[in-house]
Design a protein around this motif. Structure first.
Motif, PDB file in Angstrom:
ATOM      1  N   UNK A  23       0.883  -1.398   0.009  1.00 55.61           N
ATOM      2  CA  UNK A  23      -0.028  -0.158  -0.106  1.00 55.61           C
ATOM      3  C   UNK A  23       0.843   1.257  -0.061  1.00 55.61           C
ATOM      4  N   UNK A  24       0.421   2.249  -0.816  1.00 60.01           N
ATOM      5  CA  UNK A  24       1.570   3.359  -1.012  1.00 60.01           C
ATOM      6  C   UNK A  24       0.474   4.693  -0.911  1.00 60.01           C
ATOM      7  N   UNK A  25       0.710   5.351  -0.014  1.00 59.19           N
ATOM      8  CA  UNK A  25      -0.145   6.467   0.222  1.00 59.19           C
ATOM      9  C   UNK A  25       0.314   7.576   1.091  1.00 59.19           C
ATOM     10  N   UNK A  26      -0.008   8.776   0.992  1.00 63.61           N
ATOM     11  CA  UNK A  26      -0.069  10.014   1.613  1.00 63.61           C
ATOM     12  C   UNK A  26      -0.533   9.975   3.045  1.00 63.61           C
ATOM     13  N   UNK A  27      -1.556   9.185   3.210  1.00 68.32           N
ATOM     14  CA  UNK A  27      -2.145   9.000   4.517  1.00 68.32           C
ATOM     15  C   UNK A  27      -1.056   8.408   5.601  1.00 68.32           C
TER      16      UNK A  27
END
Length: 270
Positions: free
Chosen positions: A136-140
């Motif tokens: 998972x790749x996220x700015x969150x």
């Protein structure tokens, strides 16, 4: 699950550590908000945690924060700058409390029909069954993402990680995992898996800010109907000479061996 955090020097393994023996068949990089789930996790969590703790006062805090971030975005501020502003709002918060509230938010939100985008979950299940590791790749950040990763069987989480001092967020982040931050994160993780060919890897995204991530792998996929994303993948597909691959093979979650695809795509790595 290995939790990976963006730092000024790149990506580092968290407390889980990376398994040095296991070698996946390939890696699957997946954006989260509006790619894997049908909402923006950072905003939904901000609303939930403040209202859970402070009631109406918390709701007013959230509306002020959301309004300020919308104003910045409308004024043309880069997404990375807006992301930093979001995390500044958490200055002084207990990291442990945020983790607890993140799980409470997920437990409630995930019960709602349509929280997960079913087609994306099905794709990730298919990849895991084929021996891939899901990333998972996220700015969150981890309070929102860790429960999601556990539910979908993701082995790694690459995310924005607020700075913590004495158990509290300082309000700063070293490097948001947005845009080029996603490219850097993906390339670093690929480098940590030398037996994996990037041309065999997949990536899923819904927004132009995902282009740097999508361009790192041989099999990019669009989720949703953003015309800019469709156009980007169409241009990339057209640039592969004699590949025989139609746009549908790139952007509709179809396998390269499905009808209409030659299955011999040798793709540039962007």
């Amino acid at each position: 699950m290995t939790v990976l955090a963006a730092t000024e020097t790149g990506i580092q393994a968290g407390a889980g550590g990376a398994g040095g023996v296991h070698r996946p068949a390939y890696l699957v990089f997946c954006d989260v908000d509006e790619t894997l789930i049908n909402c923006k996790s950072m905003f939904e969590f901000a609303r939930f945690q403040r209202m859970r703790r402070y009631g109406d006062a918390g709701a007013r805090w959230y509306e002020e924060l959301a309004g300020e971030l919308r104003r910045q975005s409308a004024a043309g501020a880069p997404r990375e700058a807006v992301n930093r502003s979001y995390y500044r709002a958490y200055a002084g918060e207990s990291a442990e409390t945020m983790t607890t509230l993140g799980r409470a938010w997920f437990d409630l939100a995930s019960r709602e029909p349509g929280f997960f985008i079913a087609s994306t979950v099905a794709e990730l299940d298919r990849h895991r069954a084929a021996g891939a590791e899901v990333v998972l790749v996220s700015g969150s950040f981890a309070p929102c993402l860790d429960p999601i990763a556990e539910r979908v069987g993701a082995r790694h989480v690459v995310c924005t990680t607020p700075v913590v001092q004495d158990g509290q967020y300082t309000g700063e982040v070293p490097e948001p995992v947005i845009g080029e931050g996603k490219r850097a994160a993906v390339l670093r993780l690929l480098a940590e898996h030398p037996g994996v060919d990037p041309r065999d890897c997949f990536a899923y995204g819904d927004h132009p800010s995902d282009f740097p991530m999508l361009d790192c792998v041989g099999h990019p996929r669009a989720v949703g109907d953003d015309p800019a994303v469709r156009e980007h993948l169409a241009r990339r597909s057209a640039g592969v000479a004699n590949s025989g691959c139609a746009l549908a093979c790139w952007s509709m979650g179809r396998d390269e061996h499905s009808e209409g695809c030659s299955g011999d795509c040798a793709l540039p790595l962007g």
